[in-house]
Design a protein around this motif. Structure first.
Motif, PDB file in Angstrom:
ATOM      1  N   GLN A 200       0.809  -1.223   0.000  1.00 56.27           N
ATOM      2  CA  GLN A 200       0.000   0.000   0.000  1.00 56.27           C
ATOM      3  C   GLN A 200       0.841   1.273   0.000  1.00 56.27           C
ATOM      4  OE1 GLN A 200      -3.283  -0.061   2.960  1.00 56.27           O
ATOM      5  NE2 GLN A 200      -2.926  -2.273   3.114  1.00 56.27           N
ATOM      6  N   LEU A 201       2.160   1.144   0.199  1.00 53.09           N
ATOM      7  CA  LEU A 201       3.016   2.330   0.189  1.00 53.09           C
ATOM      8  C   LEU A 201       2.908   3.034  -1.159  1.00 53.09           C
ATOM      9  CD1 LEU A 201       6.113   0.723   1.930  1.00 53.09           C
ATOM     10  CD2 LEU A 201       4.819   2.677   2.822  1.00 53.09           C
ATOM     11  N   ARG A 202       2.866   4.334  -1.125  1.00 57.48           N
ATOM     12  CA  ARG A 202       2.686   5.095  -2.350  1.00 57.48           C
ATOM     13  C   ARG A 202       3.927   4.994  -3.237  1.00 57.48           C
ATOM     14  NH1 ARG A 202       1.459  11.114  -1.243  1.00 57.48           N
ATOM     15  NH2 ARG A 202       1.466  11.046  -3.511  1.00 57.48           N
ATOM     16  N   PRO A 203       3.809   5.266  -4.536  1.00 62.58           N
ATOM     17  CA  PRO A 203       4.957   5.186  -5.443  1.00 62.58           C
ATOM     18  C   PRO A 203       6.118   6.059  -4.964  1.00 62.58           C
ATOM     19  CG  PRO A 203       2.933   5.380  -6.694  1.00 62.58           C
ATOM     20  CD  PRO A 203       2.557   5.579  -5.255  1.00 62.58           C
ATOM     21  N   ASP A 204       7.332   5.525  -5.066  1.00 63.06           N
ATOM     22  CA  ASP A 204       8.575   6.218  -4.702  1.00 63.06           C
ATOM     23  C   ASP A 204       8.684   6.519  -3.205  1.00 63.06           C
ATOM     24  OD1 ASP A 204       9.502   6.377  -7.417  1.00 63.06           O
ATOM     25  OD2 ASP A 204       8.062   7.995  -7.725  1.00 63.06           O
ATOM     26  N   ALA A 205       7.887   5.851  -2.397  1.00 63.33           N
ATOM     27  CA  ALA A 205       7.928   6.111  -0.956  1.00 63.33           C
ATOM     28  C   ALA A 205       9.276   5.708  -0.362  1.00 63.33           C
ATOM     29  CB  ALA A 205       6.808   5.356  -0.252  1.00 63.33           C
ATOM     30  N   VAL A 206       9.683   6.446   0.677  1.00 58.24           N
ATOM     31  CA  VAL A 206      10.837   6.083   1.492  1.00 58.24           C
ATOM     32  C   VAL A 206      10.304   5.388   2.740  1.00 58.24           C
ATOM     33  CG1 VAL A 206      12.801   6.933   2.832  1.00 58.24           C
ATOM     34  CG2 VAL A 206      12.194   8.050   0.662  1.00 58.24           C
ATOM     35  N   ASN A 223      10.039  -9.567  -0.899  1.00 59.99           N
ATOM     36  CA  ASN A 223       9.127  -9.870  -2.010  1.00 59.99           C
ATOM     37  C   ASN A 223       8.586  -8.595  -2.641  1.00 59.99           C
ATOM     38  OD1 ASN A 223       9.442 -12.613  -1.586  1.00 59.99           O
ATOM     39  ND2 ASN A 223       7.621 -12.795  -0.292  1.00 59.99           N
ATOM     40  N   VAL A 224       8.169  -7.654  -1.800  1.00 61.14           N
ATOM     41  CA  VAL A 224       7.611  -6.406  -2.319  1.00 61.14           C
ATOM     42  C   VAL A 224       8.692  -5.573  -2.987  1.00 61.14           C
ATOM     43  CG1 VAL A 224       6.473  -4.243  -1.677  1.00 61.14           C
ATOM     44  CG2 VAL A 224       5.719  -6.404  -0.659  1.00 61.14           C
ATOM     45  N   ALA A 225       9.877  -5.540  -2.389  1.00 63.86           N
ATOM     46  CA  ALA A 225      10.973  -4.760  -2.974  1.00 63.86           C
ATOM     47  C   ALA A 225      11.354  -5.283  -4.349  1.00 63.86           C
ATOM     48  CB  ALA A 225      12.183  -4.791  -2.045  1.00 63.86           C
ATOM     49  N   GLN A 226      11.267  -6.602  -4.529  1.00 66.53           N
ATOM     50  CA  GLN A 226      11.576  -7.176  -5.839  1.00 66.53           C
ATOM     51  C   GLN A 226      10.533  -6.780  -6.877  1.00 66.53           C
ATOM     52  OE1 GLN A 226      11.805 -11.272  -4.539  1.00 66.53           O
ATOM     53  NE2 GLN A 226      14.046 -11.224  -4.430  1.00 66.53           N
ATOM     54  N   GLN A 227       9.289  -6.561  -6.415  1.00 67.15           N
ATOM     55  CA  GLN A 227       8.217  -6.153  -7.321  1.00 67.15           C
ATOM     56  C   GLN A 227       8.127  -4.642  -7.470  1.00 67.15           C
ATOM     57  OE1 GLN A 227       4.557  -7.910  -5.757  1.00 67.15           O
ATOM     58  NE2 GLN A 227       5.695  -9.706  -5.087  1.00 67.15           N
ATOM     59  N   ARG A 228       8.657  -3.899  -6.482  1.00 65.84           N
ATOM     60  CA  ARG A 228       8.524  -2.442  -6.436  1.00 65.84           C
ATOM     61  C   ARG A 228       9.895  -1.778  -6.360  1.00 65.84           C
ATOM     62  NH1 ARG A 228       4.058  -0.139  -3.694  1.00 65.84           N
ATOM     63  NH2 ARG A 228       5.269   1.772  -4.000  1.00 65.84           N
ATOM     64  N   PRO A 229      10.624  -1.712  -7.476  1.00 64.72           N
ATOM     65  CA  PRO A 229      11.945  -1.065  -7.428  1.00 64.72           C
ATOM     66  C   PRO A 229      11.880   0.423  -7.122  1.00 64.72           C
ATOM     67  CG  PRO A 229      11.306  -1.562  -9.692  1.00 64.72           C
ATOM     68  CD  PRO A 229      10.311  -2.247  -8.805  1.00 64.72           C
ATOM     69  N   HIS A 251      18.540  -4.481  -1.846  1.00 62.50           N
ATOM     70  CA  HIS A 251      17.416  -3.662  -2.294  1.00 62.50           C
ATOM     71  C   HIS A 251      17.288  -2.371  -1.483  1.00 62.50           C
ATOM     72  CE1 HIS A 251      15.396  -6.114  -5.368  1.00 62.50           C
ATOM     73  NE2 HIS A 251      15.833  -7.161  -4.690  1.00 62.50           N
ATOM     74  N   CYS A 252      18.156  -2.201  -0.475  1.00 60.67           N
ATOM     75  CA  CYS A 252      18.076  -1.022   0.389  1.00 60.67           C
ATOM     76  C   CYS A 252      19.011   0.077  -0.106  1.00 60.67           C
ATOM     77  CB  CYS A 252      18.444  -1.385   1.825  1.00 60.67           C
ATOM     78  SG  CYS A 252      17.320  -2.556   2.621  1.00 60.67           S
ATOM     79  N   LYS A 253      18.584   1.314   0.061  1.00 61.16           N
ATOM     80  CA  LYS A 253      19.431   2.448  -0.292  1.00 61.16           C
ATOM     81  C   LYS A 253      20.482   2.711   0.778  1.00 61.16           C
ATOM     82  CE  LYS A 253      17.192   3.253  -4.072  1.00 61.16           C
ATOM     83  NZ  LYS A 253      17.839   2.937  -5.376  1.00 61.16           N
ATOM     84  N   LEU A 254      20.099   2.550   2.042  1.00 56.48           N
ATOM     85  CA  LEU A 254      21.027   2.734   3.154  1.00 56.48           C
ATOM     86  C   LEU A 254      20.766   1.653   4.194  1.00 56.48           C
ATOM     87  CD1 LEU A 254      20.916   6.614   3.667  1.00 56.48           C
ATOM     88  CD2 LEU A 254      22.930   5.297   2.958  1.00 56.48           C
ATOM     89  N   ILE A 255      21.838   1.066   4.714  1.00 55.98           N
ATOM     90  CA  ILE A 255      21.703   0.048   5.758  1.00 55.98           C
ATOM     91  C   ILE A 255      22.690   0.352   6.875  1.00 55.98           C
ATOM     92  CG2 ILE A 255      20.919  -1.721   4.149  1.00 55.98           C
ATOM     93  CD1 ILE A 255      23.749  -2.925   4.250  1.00 55.98           C
ATOM     94  N   SER A 256      22.387  -0.156   8.056  1.00 57.75           N
ATOM     95  CA  SER A 256      23.277   0.006   9.207  1.00 57.75           C
ATOM     96  C   SER A 256      22.973  -1.084  10.226  1.00 57.75           C
ATOM     97  CB  SER A 256      23.129   1.406   9.826  1.00 57.75           C
ATOM     98  OG  SER A 256      21.779   1.734  10.047  1.00 57.75           O
ATOM     99  N   PRO A 257      23.913  -1.362  11.145  1.00 65.14           N
ATOM    100  CA  PRO A 257      23.777  -2.496  12.071  1.00 65.14           C
ATOM    101  C   PRO A 257      23.159  -2.138  13.422  1.00 65.14           C
ATOM    102  CG  PRO A 257      26.020  -1.697  12.129  1.00 65.14           C
ATOM    103  CD  PRO A 257      25.282  -0.814  11.152  1.00 65.14           C
TER     104      PRO A 257
END
Length: 381
Positions: A200-206, A223-229, A251-257
């Motif tokens: 349900q997240l809108r297009p281009d949502a962060v 699964n959603v990230a693979q369908q929603r680049p 699939h993430c733009k930024l990651i951290s631990p």
């Protein structure tokens, strides 16, 4: 059993200053939090931990521990029902690192915005979970002039100004998760963001999660990230940490631990709040104030005239560094979880926005709203 000083205290070695704070209460033993076992507790009166230590009957059974403190906002790693049932006192550190998490959120989003050419202040933000962290984030965003949608079903029962989750998903350009992890009650948060809601997240949502990993179903998110680049993912917490899904990370733009709250200020504040709770439990008088342990703020001031907000934020904290460090560990399955913990254990010194004085001129109100300290005339070059 009533505790009286001196006592024996076992503390997570990643709680800065805790040995100095508690030296007047008794003997302090330091151990890696993820590796604390029942054998470590055979002669321990008080256990002080962070979120990596699961504290329950399996750990505490037959031990003399009568106080458990966690230097964290959340308490989902403590079996509070068990502690209450057997009469073990407990304390936490609500709000200790909230400012640091807000700094992380702003730094990450403004870095992404700089890379992709959008203005976060002109977009709609959704804050899911409006407690210590979410409330502070909302306050800063509103002071910055952002449009903010607030979602917190428990608070919405008695307060106005909140939005349903479905509206946040459909209307917010940036969705930030700051809920505790709960599995029961009126509004459980475990897998709150399932596949249906993620779609349900809108297009281009962060979508940014700096709360608790299992609030998002990570398999569904992949699964959603693979369908929603088009989705822009910023992940600081992970469902099965210290294990991190390499496909999801890609699939993430930024990651951290799980370091959003890892400012030195927040860590010391958390240690101090647990020390206060323990001192109160044993009837001891606090000997030193928090200011005794906090480092001084940086001298001088930074002029921001020719800098973007993201560049000013990087004067204090650069989320790109944490992204690079974590990604470098993900290709070695044998040691990835160990490396995740090492990144947390050996985390660099990081201050909060409030430690930096800025000379901002006409932008003073914006930078003050972001959390920076405005330079006094005497601080200017």
């Amino acid at each position: 059993m009533t505790l009286k000083a001196p006592i024996r205290i076992l503390a997570d070695e990643n709680m800065p200053m805790i040995d100095r704070m508690c030296e007047g209460l008794g003997e302090v033993v330091l151990r890696p939090g993820r590796h604390i076992t029942p054998a470590d507790l055979v002669d321990i009166d008080a256990l002080l931990v962070r979120s990596v230590t699961r504290v329950d009957e399996a750990l505490l059974r037959d031990s003399p521990v009568r106080f458990v403190g966690t230097a964290t906002i959340g308490t989902d790693h403590l079996d509070l029902e068990y502690l209450n049932r057997v009469g073990i006192s407990h304390g936490s550190a609500p709000g200790c690192n909230a400012e640091a998490v807000v700094d992380y959120v702003l730094s990450a989003v403004f870095l992404l915005a700089e890379q992709q050419g959008f203005d976060p202040c002109r977009l709609t933000w959704g804050v899911v979970g409006v407690g210590n962290v979410g409330g502070r984030l909302a306050s800063r965003l509103q002071a910055m002039g952002c449009h903010v949608l607030l979602n917190d079903p428990l608070r919405a029962k008695n307060e106005s100004g909140f939005t349903c989750l479905e509206s946040v998903l459909s209307d917010a350009d940036i969705v930030c998760l700051h809920t505790p992890l709960t599995r029961q009650g009126d509004a459980p948060t475990y897998h709150l963001f399932n596949e249906s809601r993620l779609k349900q997240l809108r297009p281009d949502a962060v979508l940014l999660n700096a709360g608790r990993g299992p609030v998002i179903d990570n398999v569904a998110l992949l699964n959603v990230a693979q369908q929603r680049p088009d989705l822009q993912l910023i992940m600081d917490v992970w469902e099965h940490e210290p294990q991190v899904s390499l496909p999801l990370a890609e699939h993430c733009k930024l990651i951290s631990p799980h370091i959003a709250g890892y400012s030195l200020d927040g860590k010391i504040r958390g240690s101090y709040m647990v020390y206060q709770a323990l001192a109160k439990c044993i009837g001891a008088t606090e000997q030193q104030s928090l200011q005794t342990f906090l480092p001084a703020t940086a001298a001088g001031a930074v002029a921001v005239e020719h800098l973007s907000p993201a560049q000013v934020m990087r004067q204090v904290y650069d989320p790109g560094v944490d992204d690079s460090l974590l990604r470098a560990t993900l290709t070695s399955c044998a040691t990835q979880a160990e490396a995740f913990d090492r990144l947390r254990r050996e985390y660099r010194v990081r201050r909060e926005f409030s430690s930096l004085q800025v000379q901002a001129g006409q932008q003073s109100s914006l930078y003050q709203a972001m959390g920076f300290k405005l330079a006094e005339p005497t601080d200017l070059p």
